[in-house]
Design a protein around this motif. Structure first.
Motif, PDB file in Angstrom:
ATOM      1  N   ARG A  20      38.663  10.689 -27.144  1.00 36.69           N
ATOM      2  CA  ARG A  20      37.288  10.238 -27.592  1.00 36.69           C
ATOM      3  C   ARG A  20      37.308   9.949 -29.199  1.00 36.69           C
ATOM      4  O   ARG A  20      37.673  10.934 -29.862  1.00 36.69           O
ATOM      5  CB  ARG A  20      36.305  11.327 -27.296  1.00 36.69           C
ATOM      6  N   SER A  73      46.082  11.429 -21.218  1.00 41.29           N
ATOM      7  CA  SER A  73      44.819  12.124 -21.672  1.00 41.29           C
ATOM      8  C   SER A  73      43.688  11.105 -22.013  1.00 41.29           C
ATOM      9  O   SER A  73      44.311  10.134 -22.539  1.00 41.29           O
ATOM     10  CB  SER A  73      45.091  13.118 -22.844  1.00 41.29           C
ATOM     11  N   VAL A  74      42.468  11.419 -21.968  1.00 37.75           N
ATOM     12  CA  VAL A  74      41.581  10.598 -22.451  1.00 37.75           C
ATOM     13  C   VAL A  74      41.037  10.886 -23.837  1.00 37.75           C
ATOM     14  O   VAL A  74      40.587  12.102 -24.275  1.00 37.75           O
ATOM     15  CB  VAL A  74      40.222  10.519 -21.518  1.00 37.75           C
ATOM     16  N   THR A 112      40.443  15.317 -27.480  1.00 37.46           N
ATOM     17  CA  THR A 112      40.522  15.301 -25.955  1.00 37.46           C
ATOM     18  C   THR A 112      40.259  16.451 -25.590  1.00 37.46           C
ATOM     19  O   THR A 112      39.648  17.328 -26.272  1.00 37.46           O
ATOM     20  CB  THR A 112      42.183  14.873 -25.388  1.00 37.46           C
ATOM     21  N   GLU A 113      40.313  16.529 -24.122  1.00 34.94           N
ATOM     22  CA  GLU A 113      39.668  17.712 -23.459  1.00 34.94           C
ATOM     23  C   GLU A 113      40.230  19.030 -23.954  1.00 34.94           C
ATOM     24  O   GLU A 113      39.803  20.230 -24.275  1.00 34.94           O
ATOM     25  CB  GLU A 113      39.940  17.709 -21.940  1.00 34.94           C
ATOM     26  N   THR A 123      36.411   5.287 -26.126  1.00 33.95           N
ATOM     27  CA  THR A 123      37.433   6.243 -25.497  1.00 33.95           C
ATOM     28  C   THR A 123      38.719   5.511 -24.924  1.00 33.95           C
ATOM     29  O   THR A 123      38.605   4.283 -24.604  1.00 33.95           O
ATOM     30  CB  THR A 123      36.725   6.593 -23.908  1.00 33.95           C
ATOM     31  N   GLN A 124      39.713   6.048 -25.018  1.00 37.47           N
ATOM     32  CA  GLN A 124      40.975   5.356 -24.589  1.00 37.47           C
ATOM     33  C   GLN A 124      41.950   6.385 -24.143  1.00 37.47           C
ATOM     34  O   GLN A 124      42.009   7.498 -24.424  1.00 37.47           O
ATOM     35  CB  GLN A 124      41.435   4.632 -25.841  1.00 37.47           C
ATOM     36  N   VAL A 125      42.936   5.683 -23.364  1.00 32.26           N
ATOM     37  CA  VAL A 125      44.192   6.525 -22.862  1.00 32.26           C
ATOM     38  C   VAL A 125      45.320   6.732 -23.738  1.00 32.26           C
ATOM     39  O   VAL A 125      45.747   5.717 -24.223  1.00 32.26           O
ATOM     40  CB  VAL A 125      44.300   6.092 -21.590  1.00 32.26           C
ATOM     41  N   THR A 185      50.348   4.748 -24.258  1.00 30.01           N
ATOM     42  CA  THR A 185      49.428   4.988 -24.975  1.00 30.01           C
ATOM     43  C   THR A 185      48.527   3.599 -25.082  1.00 30.01           C
ATOM     44  O   THR A 185      49.245   2.754 -25.868  1.00 30.01           O
ATOM     45  CB  THR A 185      49.550   5.776 -26.464  1.00 30.01           C
ATOM     46  N   GLU A 186      47.583   3.365 -24.757  1.00 28.69           N
ATOM     47  CA  GLU A 186      46.892   2.184 -24.244  1.00 28.69           C
ATOM     48  C   GLU A 186      46.845   1.332 -25.648  1.00 28.69           C
ATOM     49  O   GLU A 186      47.082   0.033 -25.702  1.00 28.69           O
ATOM     50  CB  GLU A 186      45.422   2.259 -23.846  1.00 28.69           C
TER      51      GLU A 186
END
Ligand code: XMP
Length: 520
Positions: free
Chosen positions: A115, A112-113, A153-154, A129-131, A180-181
């Protein structure tokens, strides 16, 4: 002795609790796992300086969902011990402190992205923003006044929160998972910036401390069995450093279920490491006899374990008669073997069945576990610092029952010959292609089916081999490796050309779960 200051990971039954503890240690902070229901007394004994609540499969609103003891939770909050909740842990904190959690229409699973909405030490040095990696259906709907939402996230409005004045945080995503980046940075921020901790866990130093503690404590001779794997060898070397080469007796049992040259290599390593009392027992005939006609996987494992215990105990008794004075039995148990996965974790070591047999045979023996505090990757680092050969350190895990669990159906001499040869080729090709250290395990399995083929002009009717190659962090879950076709093609060609009795090679494309890594 006062225990080391530790980051206590509460295990709510998620498969990730061990992974969280490992990640914390990779950042050089000592961490331990505690069952979620740990008592206040036990908890304080761990000398907690920060707490992480793990994920878990339950929903907080169902009856009897796992929750910490209320006095433990209150203690954490009142004493301002920095607290981070992950996934279920995140929802749990929100709910215990007056927020609301409910089940959502849609699960959020996978990438997920995220924010980030506010500047906060937790996200320091990470982008807006990160994954992140998510795995949940329940979510935090709203938070009480004294909390703020840090990221969304969304599908998760409250994907991260913090308390306005206390060091309490929650993240819905999994920072411990590599997908998770910025997971590592987020955990590090929590430990360094939120909790203000100083790194205190350097595995080589800790291993040296264990050795000097053993040096003080152990008085008398130690006995151990060495399989050739990194755990048993490292444990043996640590005890050797503590009691001296004259006082450690090493038994290596050739079960006949080992890989080509494995016994010779193990004996050579022991010699190089300066062991003096090394005893080799070739029991391959006995194992083969007892395995005759056994096809059930569980039965096979029982037969191997029992035979190993018998052989080891017999040799141990013989040594005890001839030499005497044995006080200790060295066991290469590592931390995840001690702390059972899941929320019921008990910190008591399981004594291996072959050790139980030896303990009965030689009364008064005490179990010594020099690796009980360490994870596998830490054992590898210790092994390196003790000067064990790189080949031993980097080798893939190999199951105790050996090739017996990689032969589907009855184990015979002929099948062992085929599988041994195939294993050499697979390992050789993986090393040559630089892939060996990139995967968790890579091995052939001999199926019990024969299939038709043509070799030259002749019709053949021979065995099929399955190739099992997986990527994994800890063997709890694994995914099959997506290898290049030309590599697989070359490997299959070598296997059918060079291994007599094989005319077909299959590639296993199942993940764990639902399949296991081994076939039996
Ligand atoms: P499975 O097949 O359960 O394997 O997915 C998970 C990991 O454990 C190893 N394995 C064993 N290791 N004794 C061991 O020491 C055993 O009996 C045994 N069985 C499986 C397997 O190779 C994989 O790494």
């Amino acid at each position: 002795m006062e225990s080391r200051r530790s980051v206590v990971v509460f295990d709510f039954g998620g498969q990730y609790a061990h992974l969280i503890a490992r990640r914390v240690r990779e950042l050089n902070f000592y961490s331990v796992l505690a069952p979620y229901s740990v008592s206040l007394e036990e908890f304080l004994r761990l000398n907690p300086v920060a707490v992480i609540f793990s994920g878990g499969p339950s929903s907080i609103y169902v009856e009897n969902s796992p929750k910490p003891e209320i006095e433990v939770f209150n203690y954490i909050i009142r004493s301002r011990i920095p607290l981070l909740g992950i996934c279920y842990g995140h929802q749990l904190i929100a709910s215990l402190l007056g927020g609301r959690v409910s089940r959502k229409e849609k699960a959020e699973y996978g990438l997920s992205v995220l924010r980030v909405l506010r500047n906060d030490p937790l996200f320091s040095g990470t982008p807006e923003t990160q994954v992140v990696w998510m795995s949940h259906r329940d979510a935090v709907d709203w938070l009480p006044e004294e909390f703020v939402t840090l990221a969304s996230t969304e599908y998760s409005e409250v994907a991260a929160f913090r308390h306005r004045s206390l060091p309490i945080y929650g993240v819905q995503f999994h920072p411990e998972v590599r997908h998770t980046e910025y997971g590592r940075a987020i955990l590090e921020n929590f430990l360094k910036r939120v909790a203000g901790l100083e790194p205190n866990w350097f595995v080589e130093d800790v291993a040296a401390e264990v050795i000097s503690r053993l040096k003080k404590e152990l008085r008398g001779k130690a006995l151990t069995a060495v399989s050739g794997g990194v755990d048993s060898l490292t444990a043996a070397v640590m005890v050797q450093r503590a009691v001296g080469s004259d006082n450690i007796y090493v038994i290596h049992v050739n079960t006949g279920l080992l890989r080509e040259g494995e016994s010779e290599r193990t004996l050579e390593v022991l010699r190089k490491m300066g062991f003096k009392n090394v005893f080799y027992v070739d029991a391959s005939g006995l194992f083969l006899d007892r395995l005759r006609g056994v096809t059930d996987p569980e039965e096979k494992r029982r037969v191997v374990a029992k035979t190993f215990a018998d052989v080891f105990a017999e040799k141990a008794l013989e040594l005890n008669r001839e030499v005497g004075g044995f006080r200790y039995l060295v066991q290469g148990t590592i931390y995840p073997d001690r702390v059972e996965s899941g929320a019921t974790g008990k910190a008591t070591a399981k004594i291996k069945s072959h050790h139980n047999v030896v303990m009965e045979a030689i009364p008064g023996l005490e179990i010594v576990e020099p690796l009980a505090e360490f994870y596998k990757d830490e054992v590898r680092r210790i092994a390196r610092s003790l000067g064990l050969p790189e080949e031993v350190i980097t080798q893939h895990p190999f199951p105790g029952p050996g090739l017996a669990v990689r032969i589907v159906g009855e184990v015979t001499e002929e099948k062992l010959r085929i599988l041994r040869k195939a294993t050499v080729i697979v390992e050789e090709e993986f090393r040559k292609a630089g892939l060996y250290e990139k995967v968790w395990q890579a091995f052939p399995v001999l199926l019990s089916v024969k299939t038709v083929g043509v070799k030259g002009d002749e019709r053949s009717y021979e065995y099929a081999l399955a190739l099992r190659v997986v990527e994994s962090e800890d063997a709890m879950t694994a995914s099959f490796a997506k290898l290049p076709w030309d590599f697989l093609e070359r490997l299959a060609e070598r296997l059918v050309n060079e291994v007599e009795g094989v005319n077909r090679v299959l590639y296993d494309v199942t993940h764990k779960p639902p399949a296991t890594i081994e076939f039996e």
